[in-house]
Design a protein around this motif. Structure first.
Motif, PDB file in Angstrom:
ATOM      1  N   ARG A   1     -85.071  -1.680 -50.270  1.00  0.00           N
ATOM      2  CA  ARG A   1     -84.264  -2.871 -49.969  1.00  0.00           C
ATOM      3  C   ARG A   1     -84.007  -2.869 -48.476  1.00  0.00           C
ATOM      4  O   ARG A   1     -83.490  -1.894 -47.931  1.00  0.00           O
ATOM      5  CB  ARG A   1     -82.918  -2.850 -50.709  1.00  0.00           C
ATOM      6  CG  ARG A   1     -83.028  -2.734 -52.214  1.00  0.00           C
ATOM      7  CD  ARG A   1     -83.611  -4.012 -52.803  1.00  0.00           C
ATOM      8  NE  ARG A   1     -83.725  -3.924 -54.243  1.00  0.00           N
ATOM      9  CZ  ARG A   1     -84.847  -3.682 -54.891  1.00  0.00           C
ATOM     10  NH1 ARG A   1     -85.968  -3.481 -54.247  1.00  0.00           N
ATOM     11  NH2 ARG A   1     -84.883  -3.643 -56.209  1.00  0.00           N
ATOM     12  N   SER A   2     -84.348  -3.950 -47.814  1.00  0.00           N
ATOM     13  CA  SER A   2     -84.148  -3.998 -46.371  1.00  0.00           C
ATOM     14  C   SER A   2     -82.671  -4.117 -46.047  1.00  0.00           C
ATOM     15  O   SER A   2     -81.873  -4.643 -46.835  1.00  0.00           O
ATOM     16  CB  SER A   2     -84.936  -5.153 -45.747  1.00  0.00           C
ATOM     17  OG  SER A   2     -84.503  -6.380 -46.306  1.00  0.00           O
ATOM     18  N   ALA A   3     -82.317  -3.647 -44.870  1.00  0.00           N
ATOM     19  CA  ALA A   3     -80.926  -3.696 -44.432  1.00  0.00           C
ATOM     20  C   ALA A   3     -80.540  -5.142 -44.147  1.00  0.00           C
ATOM     21  O   ALA A   3     -81.360  -5.949 -43.735  1.00  0.00           O
ATOM     22  CB  ALA A   3     -80.749  -2.836 -43.184  1.00  0.00           C
ATOM     23  N   TYR A   4     -79.317  -5.435 -44.372  1.00  0.00           N
ATOM     24  CA  TYR A   4     -78.822  -6.773 -44.058  1.00  0.00           C
ATOM     25  C   TYR A   4     -77.461  -6.639 -43.414  1.00  0.00           C
ATOM     26  O   TYR A   4     -76.771  -5.644 -43.556  1.00  0.00           O
ATOM     27  CB  TYR A   4     -78.740  -7.661 -45.304  1.00  0.00           C
ATOM     28  CG  TYR A   4     -77.730  -7.194 -46.321  1.00  0.00           C
ATOM     29  CD1 TYR A   4     -76.416  -7.661 -46.296  1.00  0.00           C
ATOM     30  CD2 TYR A   4     -78.072  -6.275 -47.298  1.00  0.00           C
ATOM     31  CE1 TYR A   4     -75.488  -7.216 -47.206  1.00  0.00           C
ATOM     32  CE2 TYR A   4     -77.137  -5.841 -48.223  1.00  0.00           C
ATOM     33  CZ  TYR A   4     -75.853  -6.306 -48.176  1.00  0.00           C
ATOM     34  OH  TYR A   4     -74.927  -5.871 -49.085  1.00  0.00           O
ATOM     35  N   ARG A   5     -77.100  -7.638 -42.694  1.00  0.00           N
ATOM     36  CA  ARG A   5     -75.831  -7.632 -42.008  1.00  0.00           C
ATOM     37  C   ARG A   5     -75.109  -8.948 -42.297  1.00  0.00           C
ATOM     38  O   ARG A   5     -75.702 -10.012 -42.208  1.00  0.00           O
ATOM     39  CB  ARG A   5     -76.115  -7.526 -40.516  1.00  0.00           C
ATOM     40  CG  ARG A   5     -75.015  -6.955 -39.730  1.00  0.00           C
ATOM     41  CD  ARG A   5     -75.495  -6.740 -38.329  1.00  0.00           C
ATOM     42  NE  ARG A   5     -74.884  -5.525 -37.886  1.00  0.00           N
ATOM     43  CZ  ARG A   5     -74.941  -5.064 -36.680  1.00  0.00           C
ATOM     44  NH1 ARG A   5     -75.654  -5.698 -35.787  1.00  0.00           N
ATOM     45  NH2 ARG A   5     -74.339  -3.969 -36.352  1.00  0.00           N
ATOM     46  N   GLN A   6     -73.855  -8.828 -42.658  1.00  0.00           N
ATOM     47  CA  GLN A   6     -73.089 -10.039 -42.891  1.00  0.00           C
ATOM     48  C   GLN A   6     -72.604 -10.593 -41.567  1.00  0.00           C
ATOM     49  O   GLN A   6     -72.205  -9.840 -40.670  1.00  0.00           O
ATOM     50  CB  GLN A   6     -71.889  -9.738 -43.790  1.00  0.00           C
ATOM     51  CG  GLN A   6     -72.286  -9.387 -45.190  1.00  0.00           C
ATOM     52  CD  GLN A   6     -71.067  -9.119 -46.053  1.00  0.00           C
ATOM     53  OE1 GLN A   6     -70.008  -8.762 -45.561  1.00  0.00           O
ATOM     54  NE2 GLN A   6     -71.224  -9.286 -47.361  1.00  0.00           N
ATOM     55  N   LYS A   7     -72.657 -11.900 -41.441  1.00  0.00           N
ATOM     56  CA  LYS A   7     -72.190 -12.533 -40.208  1.00  0.00           C
ATOM     57  C   LYS A   7     -70.662 -12.619 -40.225  1.00  0.00           C
ATOM     58  O   LYS A   7     -70.068 -12.892 -41.260  1.00  0.00           O
ATOM     59  CB  LYS A   7     -72.770 -13.922 -40.060  1.00  0.00           C
ATOM     60  CG  LYS A   7     -74.259 -13.908 -39.861  1.00  0.00           C
ATOM     61  CD  LYS A   7     -74.786 -15.317 -39.672  1.00  0.00           C
ATOM     62  CE  LYS A   7     -76.277 -15.282 -39.459  1.00  0.00           C
ATOM     63  NZ  LYS A   7     -76.822 -16.627 -39.269  1.00  0.00           N
TER      64      LYS A   7
END
Length: 89
Positions: free
Chosen positions: A81-87
């Motif tokens: 699962r690729s990393a994600y960042r919440q805005k």
């Protein structure tokens, strides 16, 4: 004495190299459940759960369980699962 010391070092190097040597069969390397659990940092019981759930492919020869290196890599790739960042709002 120097010659015997050289032979001892040569033997030590040979033993170290052959300890991790895994011959291939049809271009594929196979690992035991002990080796796979150490590499994945999971218990052998967890590997059994993965087998029971169909998460990881395996080969059973008698009472011995073997895993193909490519099947382990596939399981890891499928679970990636690729990393994600919440805005920030």
């Amino acid at each position: 004495m120097h010659f015997m010391g050289s032979l001892d070092r040569l033997l030590d190097n040979y033993e170290r190299l052959t300890a991790n040597y895994r011959p291939t069969l049809g271009g594929e390397r196979f690992f035991t459940d002990k080796e796979v659990s150490a590499r994945l940092k999971v218990s052998r019981r967890t590997l059994q759960d993965y087998r029971n759930e169909g998460r990881i492919a395996y080969i059973q020869l008698g009472g011995k369980i073997l895993y193909r290196e490519s099947d382990i890599e596939k399981m890891l790739t499928d679970g990636y699962r690729s990393a994600y960042r919440q805005k920030a709002i």
